[in-house]
Design a protein around this motif. Structure first.
Motif, PDB file in Angstrom:
ATOM      1  N   UNK A  56     -25.018  34.270  63.870  1.00  0.00           N
ATOM      2  CA  UNK A  56     -24.375  35.165  62.907  1.00  0.00           C
ATOM      3  C   UNK A  56     -24.693  34.736  61.479  1.00  0.00           C
ATOM      4  N   UNK A  57     -24.710  33.419  61.241  1.00  0.00           N
ATOM      5  CA  UNK A  57     -25.023  32.918  59.909  1.00  0.00           C
ATOM      6  C   UNK A  57     -26.467  33.219  59.531  1.00  0.00           C
ATOM      7  N   UNK A  58     -27.380  33.028  60.469  1.00  0.00           N
ATOM      8  CA  UNK A  58     -28.788  33.321  60.204  1.00  0.00           C
ATOM      9  C   UNK A  58     -28.985  34.796  59.842  1.00  0.00           C
ATOM     10  N   UNK A  59     -28.346  35.692  60.591  1.00  0.00           N
ATOM     11  CA  UNK A  59     -28.487  37.121  60.323  1.00  0.00           C
ATOM     12  C   UNK A  59     -27.830  37.521  59.003  1.00  0.00           C
ATOM     13  N   UNK A  60     -26.751  36.847  58.658  1.00  0.00           N
ATOM     14  CA  UNK A  60     -26.082  37.144  57.389  1.00  0.00           C
ATOM     15  C   UNK A  60     -26.942  36.697  56.212  1.00  0.00           C
ATOM     16  N   UNK A  61     -27.476  35.494  56.276  1.00  0.00           N
ATOM     17  CA  UNK A  61     -28.286  34.955  55.188  1.00  0.00           C
ATOM     18  C   UNK A  61     -29.587  35.733  55.028  1.00  0.00           C
ATOM     19  N   UNK A  62     -30.154  36.173  56.160  1.00  0.00           N
ATOM     20  CA  UNK A  62     -31.440  36.885  56.133  1.00  0.00           C
ATOM     21  C   UNK A  62     -31.301  38.407  56.012  1.00  0.00           C
ATOM     22  N   UNK A 125     -32.543  28.986  55.139  1.00  0.00           N
ATOM     23  CA  UNK A 125     -33.003  28.687  53.780  1.00  0.00           C
ATOM     24  C   UNK A 125     -34.363  28.002  53.779  1.00  0.00           C
ATOM     25  N   UNK A 126     -34.668  27.268  54.865  1.00  0.00           N
ATOM     26  CA  UNK A 126     -35.948  26.572  54.928  1.00  0.00           C
ATOM     27  C   UNK A 126     -37.115  27.544  54.897  1.00  0.00           C
ATOM     28  N   UNK A 127     -36.925  28.753  55.433  1.00  0.00           N
ATOM     29  CA  UNK A 127     -37.982  29.753  55.418  1.00  0.00           C
ATOM     30  C   UNK A 127     -38.333  30.180  53.992  1.00  0.00           C
ATOM     31  N   UNK A 128     -37.435  29.922  53.074  1.00  0.00           N
ATOM     32  CA  UNK A 128     -37.681  30.240  51.671  1.00  0.00           C
ATOM     33  C   UNK A 128     -38.357  29.093  50.935  1.00  0.00           C
ATOM     34  N   UNK A 129     -38.421  27.921  51.597  1.00  0.00           N
ATOM     35  CA  UNK A 129     -38.854  26.704  50.914  1.00  0.00           C
ATOM     36  C   UNK A 129     -40.143  26.121  51.475  1.00  0.00           C
ATOM     37  N   UNK A 130     -40.236  26.014  52.823  1.00  0.00           N
ATOM     38  CA  UNK A 130     -41.325  25.230  53.412  1.00  0.00           C
ATOM     39  C   UNK A 130     -41.743  25.766  54.779  1.00  0.00           C
TER      40      UNK A 130
END
Length: 282
Positions: A56-62, A125-130
């Motif tokens: 749920x957190x992953x889908x909310x952030x993305x 968030x890592x997908x946005x960084x590295x």
């Protein structure tokens, strides 16, 4: 009922097949066979709580990216079937369930609870960084066998760490394959992945090497746990599944990386768990 179904779809309940068998594997290894009913219950509840919060957190952030991605147009949060505030309530409730379950296991589980939560919180968030985001996802799933083991034993051993490493590399390599579909989208949105960083051909080659390393770690874990011969049959079957999956994917043809392909990967965790359990009674 439609709202409940939307939330179940949002947390992809069927995908529990990836982590839950490995949690049970850690549990039966720690118990030396079929675990006590209370341990089985609370480990299961803890896994459901942690995994529900993670998805749920992953889908909310993305969400802002999912709204732009053609492949995700049917996701409940994209269609509006699940509202962001509802997802927040589900995340909070799921974490509460996770902590409540952890409180019924070994006392070390509560102070170590953040170790389980931090990786799946960082992953989106890592997908946005590295491009190392795949490894963070692997770390998040490695907690399944290690956490279940700790829930009973209350201590780390080299054997369970190696098993956790095997799980981490297995799922990280698969995430590389699955993420290969999104190279163009990730590039446009300035997201990061191994396929985008190294190119499809090299990324898929790295995924093969990672799966070889994962299988070797599964073998080493079996040696360290002194598991009987049926365990190695399970590992061999899991290796065969991985070989088959890699044969379906080519850098210039990702058409077979479908939902069925995705779910078939769950055979690895099921096979290894079932043959682990059998090996404890031989």
């Amino acid at each position: 009922m439609s709202k409940i179904k939307a939330h179940m779809d949002n947390i992809a309940l069927s995908h529990s097949v990836f982590a839950l068998p490995f949690a049970y594997m850690g549990l039966v290894l720690a118990s030396g066979g079929w675990p006590a009913g209370s341990d089985l219950l609370w480990v299961t509840v803890a896994m459901v709580g942690a995994r529900s919060a993670a998805l749920a957190l992953n889908n909310l952030i993305d969400l802002k990216y999912d709204r732009l991605h053609p492949r995700f147009k049917a996701r409940p949060m994209v269609t509006g079937a699940v509202k962001p505030w509802e997802a927040v309530l589900l995340i909070a409730g799921s974490l509460a369930v996770f902590l409540f379950a952890a409180s019924h296991l070994d006392p070390i589980c509560i102070p170590l609870a953040p170790v389980a939560v931090i990786p799946f919180t960082l992953y989106p968030y890592m997908k946005r960084i590295s491009w190392t985001c795949h490894l963070v996802l692997g770390l998040a799933l490695s907690i399944a066998p290690i956490g279940a083991w700790m829930a009973v034993k209350g201590e780390l051993t080299a054997a369970i760490v190696i098993l956790g490493l095997a799980v981490a590399i297995w799922i990280a390599a698969f995430d590389v394959i699955y993420g290969s579909q999104d190279v163009l989208f990730d590039g446009r949105q300035r997201l990061h992945s191994m396929p985008l960083r190294f190119g499809l051909r090299r990324a898929l080659f790295f995924a093969k090497l990672m799966h070889v390393f994962s299988i070797l770690c599964f073998v080493l874990a079996g040696v360290l746990f002194s598991l009987a011969w049926p365990y190695y049959i399970g590992v061999a079957c899991a290796a065969a599944v991985l070989v088959y999956q890699h044969r379906l994917v080519e850098p210039d043809d990702l058409s077979r990386v479908t939902q069925a392909y995705f779910m078939r990967n769950g055979l690895v965790s099921i096979l290894v768990f079932v043959f682990t359990l059998v090996s404890l009674y031989v």
